[in-house]
Design an enzyme around this catalytic site. Structure first.
Site, PDB file in Angstrom:
ATOM      1  N   ASP A 135     -27.428 -82.363 -66.052  1.00  0.00           N
ATOM      2  CA  ASP A 135     -27.707 -81.108 -65.383  1.00  0.00           C
ATOM      3  C   ASP A 135     -27.211 -81.258 -63.943  1.00  0.00           C
ATOM      4  O   ASP A 135     -27.589 -82.198 -63.257  1.00  0.00           O
ATOM      5  CB  ASP A 135     -29.225 -80.849 -65.394  1.00  0.00           C
ATOM      6  CG  ASP A 135     -29.556 -79.382 -65.549  1.00  0.00           C
ATOM      7  OD1 ASP A 135     -28.991 -78.584 -64.787  1.00  0.00           O
ATOM      8  OD2 ASP A 135     -30.387 -79.040 -66.410  1.00  0.00           O
ATOM      9  N   ASP A 241     -26.461 -75.492 -63.000  1.00  0.00           N
ATOM     10  CA  ASP A 241     -27.673 -74.694 -62.817  1.00  0.00           C
ATOM     11  C   ASP A 241     -27.459 -73.518 -61.850  1.00  0.00           C
ATOM     12  O   ASP A 241     -26.772 -73.656 -60.832  1.00  0.00           O
ATOM     13  CB  ASP A 241     -28.740 -75.636 -62.224  1.00  0.00           C
ATOM     14  CG  ASP A 241     -30.072 -74.966 -61.979  1.00  0.00           C
ATOM     15  OD1 ASP A 241     -30.764 -74.682 -62.963  1.00  0.00           O
ATOM     16  OD2 ASP A 241     -30.417 -74.731 -60.808  1.00  0.00           O
ATOM     17  N   GLU A 306     -24.812 -71.902 -66.184  1.00  0.00           N
ATOM     18  CA  GLU A 306     -25.961 -71.016 -66.396  1.00  0.00           C
ATOM     19  C   GLU A 306     -25.807 -69.743 -65.571  1.00  0.00           C
ATOM     20  O   GLU A 306     -25.860 -69.776 -64.342  1.00  0.00           O
ATOM     21  CB  GLU A 306     -27.264 -71.726 -65.992  1.00  0.00           C
ATOM     22  CG  GLU A 306     -28.483 -70.867 -66.273  1.00  0.00           C
ATOM     23  CD  GLU A 306     -29.708 -71.209 -65.433  1.00  0.00           C
ATOM     24  OE1 GLU A 306     -30.821 -70.959 -65.912  1.00  0.00           O
ATOM     25  OE2 GLU A 306     -29.549 -71.690 -64.301  1.00  0.00           O
ATOM     26  N   HIS A 374     -35.880 -74.203 -71.556  1.00  0.00           N
ATOM     27  CA  HIS A 374     -37.108 -74.541 -70.856  1.00  0.00           C
ATOM     28  C   HIS A 374     -37.610 -73.411 -69.958  1.00  0.00           C
ATOM     29  O   HIS A 374     -38.634 -73.575 -69.296  1.00  0.00           O
ATOM     30  CB  HIS A 374     -36.873 -75.798 -70.023  1.00  0.00           C
ATOM     31  CG  HIS A 374     -35.847 -75.573 -68.943  1.00  0.00           C
ATOM     32  ND1 HIS A 374     -34.548 -75.204 -69.228  1.00  0.00           N
ATOM     33  CD2 HIS A 374     -35.930 -75.610 -67.590  1.00  0.00           C
ATOM     34  CE1 HIS A 374     -33.883 -75.038 -68.102  1.00  0.00           C
ATOM     35  NE2 HIS A 374     -34.695 -75.281 -67.095  1.00  0.00           N
ATOM     36  N   ASP A 375     -36.884 -72.319 -69.898  1.00  0.00           N
ATOM     37  CA  ASP A 375     -37.288 -71.195 -69.050  1.00  0.00           C
ATOM     38  C   ASP A 375     -37.812 -69.997 -69.851  1.00  0.00           C
ATOM     39  O   ASP A 375     -38.368 -69.066 -69.255  1.00  0.00           O
ATOM     40  CB  ASP A 375     -36.106 -70.719 -68.188  1.00  0.00           C
ATOM     41  CG  ASP A 375     -35.682 -71.755 -67.146  1.00  0.00           C
ATOM     42  OD1 ASP A 375     -36.541 -72.543 -66.700  1.00  0.00           O
ATOM     43  OD2 ASP A 375     -34.488 -71.771 -66.787  1.00  0.00           O
TER      44      ASP A 375
END
Ligand code: GLC
Ligand code: MG
Length: 597
Positions: A135, A241, A306, A374-375
């Site tokens: 990430d 990210d 993302e 995870h969001d």
């Protein structure tokens, strides 16, 4: 003499193995597509499996997952058939945003282990033929990063590493007023005052996540060096990210306009404003291209970006084009954004959502499908556990790269977390009344491995978030032992998608109605597959011939079916008639079409 005999034996052995290898090659290679097939870059050949490091496996009993815990699951990941692991942040961090607040971009947080543990994990994955993506969190660092400490003190060359601004003025009580009305994604002003420097700094997320200043050439160079550091460590690429936040307009005196259809009357809620000045600024693409160039100095590296909540045209820009290639793909979040719950899930909606991506994707680019991360809440909780298999079938069999969040392969559900146990800052900032609408803890709970205490996640006596109560039924071990399970279906799909019709076959959607969605994958010279999904909450009997826009044969053989279907007539291997197909609620049925002689 003895030596001679040994040489003779060795020679015979080599000779035999040469024959053996040749035979294997001949058996293994008659497929026309193989050469082409081999030339696909790795990220087009695999499932990307997201590991949330705090929650996969805990090796040291402190209740939080760690690198050795992940390494210990390397065989599981290999067996699952996913091919690529994307690791959410494991860098040193005060954990204000659980690792997305990074205090050192080129280290490992002691909670997760050491650099040696990281290297072991990389080797464990590579030894098994799996790729590893990191990430990359470029927009901000932690306020505990040494750059920020130096920047606060105006220590060169760090003075302008972050976005600093003078106050607009001072109020009656002498308090400094932020330079503008910009808001944090996590609620409240995006500006925090620093006494020491007598200035505000900008943070798109928490105050503990100051935004880096990408108008500073040195910052750009530093972050490229971060990429090089991990590439030199042998990683295979990055998930980037929060890219849309990278730049803000240079003139910090302008306010953002109030959104007309915000759906909130809370002026501190991020949704209250229209983010014309802080999102998707044109300079972003120049920087992404710089990263692409860094990656392209190394063979076979991937960049996934993302981009959430944007208009499709904005999202597609992150693919770049032939002359300026950018990401290999921006995440396709449409299945999350457009289908919020089961009532949104219809055949028509699925078709529209898939088309929206495919029709807007630039020529020659590669699609991808994200169901959760995870969001966003667990797939089973958003759509119902009965739809888990069908949705996995869909994303694993469509053309493109599927992205699976850990635990989705066993159909984990959201876990209720009390206000006292709430960890996620996004939840905490909304208080005890509203935290449940915003907290991301429910989808971040420990992976459920077996029915022992704490679901086999830890040998310690607590976990950082509670384990879901359903772990005795919903766990990896139980699903490996069961006759039919989400996990077994997932593994079969992962293997099946390596077949040519899925790798490079055509796609068609023969029957799409309110209740039924279907997708066909076919390739000259191979068997054709038809996936039929009942999106409704009731049992459906459908005559596919009546609705189909292509000619379908009378019958088909069942390859896979959802675990909820227990009918004798759809046991895999059974022949079913396409004119009277019965599907239980939420079912996915994967069929092999039987061509007529
Ligand atoms: C991304 C991450 C999210 C994090 C945010 C800030 O959206 O997915 O978890 O909170 O960036 O870094
Ligand atoms: Mg641990």
């Amino acid at each position: 003499m003895a030596n001679k005999a040994a040489y003779g034996a060795l020679f015979a052995l080599l000779f035999l193995s040469a024959i053996f290898v040749t035979v294997i090659c001949i058996i293994g290679s008659p497929r026309d597509g193989l050469a082409h097939h081999e030339s696909f870059p790795f990220w087009q050949r695999t499932i990307v499996y997201q590991v949330y490091p705090r929650s996969l496996g805990d090796s040291d009993g402190d209740g939080a997952g760690d690198l050795r815990g992940i390494s210990s699951k390397a065989d599981y990941l290999h067996g699952l058939g996913v091919g690529t692991v994307w690791l959410s942040p494991v860098y040193p961090s005060p954990m204000a945003d659980f690792g997305y607040d990074i205090a050192d971009f080129v280290g490992i947080d002691p909670l997760f282990g050491t650099m040696a543990d990281f290297e072991e994990l990389r080797a464990a994955l590579h030894d098994r033929g799996l790729k590893l993506m990191m990430d990359f969190v470029p927009n901000h660092s932690s306020d505990e990063h040494q750059w920020f400490a130096k920047s606060k003190r105006r220590e060169e060359p760090y003075t302008d590493y972050y976005v600093w601004a003078d106050p607009k003025g001072f109020n009656e009580t002498g308090q400094p007023i932020p330079p503008n009305n910009w808001l944090s994604v996590f609620r409240g002003s995006a500006w925090t005052w620093v006494e020491e420097r007598q200035q505000f700094y900008y943070h798109q997320f928490l105050a503990k996540q100051p935004d880096l200043n990408y108008r500073n050439e040195r910052v750009r160079e530093e972050m490229k060096n971060v990429l090089r550091f991990w590439l030199d460590k042998g990683v295979d690429g990055f998930r980037v990210d929060a890219i849309t936040h990278l730049f803000e307009v240079q003139d910090l005196s302008q306010d953002e306009p109030v959104a007309s259809h915000s759906g909130t009357d809370d002026p501190l809620d991020y949704g209250y404003l229209n983010h014309t000045l802080t999102l998707n600024q044109p300079e972003t693409f120049t920087v992404v291209k710089e990263w692409r160039d860094v990656l392209d100095q190394y063979p076979d590296k991937a960049m996934i970006i993302e981009v959430f909540g944007e208009e499709i045209e904005e999202v597609m820009k992150y693919y770049g084009n032939d002359s300026v290639p950018l990401a290999d793909f921006p995440f396709n979040f449409l299945l999350i954004e457009h289908l919020r719950n089961r009532s949104d899930l219809t055949g028509f909606a699925l078709k529209d959502t898939i088309d929206l991506w495919m029709d807007n994707m630039p020529e020659g680019k590669w699609p991808n499908w994200v169901l959760g991360n995870h969001d966003y809440g667990r797939v089973a909780s958003r759509f119902g556990t009965d739809a888990v298999d069908a949705l996995n079938m869909l994303v694993l069999l469509l053309p493109g790269t599927p992205v699976t969040y850990n635990g989705e392969e066993i159909g984990m559900v959201n876990t209720f977390i009390s206000w006292e146990d709430t960890q996620d800052p996004q939840g905490c900032r909304y208080g005890p009344e509203h935290y449940q609408e915003f907290s991301r803890d429910p989808e971040r709970t420990p992976m459920q491995w077996d029915n022992t205490s704490f679901a086999g996640f830890t040998k310690g006596n607590s976990t950082w978030l509670p384990v879901n109560e359903n772990y005795k039924e919903v766990n990896v071990k139980a699903q490996l032992q069961a006759e039919e399970s989400h996990l077994k279906i997932y593994k079969e799909l992962a293997a099946l998608r390596k077949e040519e019709p899925f790798v490079r076959g055509h796609v068609a959607y023969p029957v799409v109605t309110f209740e039924i969605f279907s997708v066909m994958r076919y390739l000259e010279g191979y068997e054709s597959y038809l996936l039929v999904i009942n999106t409704s909450e009731g049992e459906v009997e459908v005559d596919l011939h009546h609705h189909s826009n292509v000619e379908l044969p009378p019958s088909a053989v069942v390859i896979l079916r959802s675990v909820t279907d227990t009918s004798n007539s759809t046991v895999p291997g059974s022949v079913v008639k396409l004119s009277e197909l019965i599907l239980v609620p939420g079912e996915g049925l994967l069929l092999n079409l039987i061509e007529e002689e």
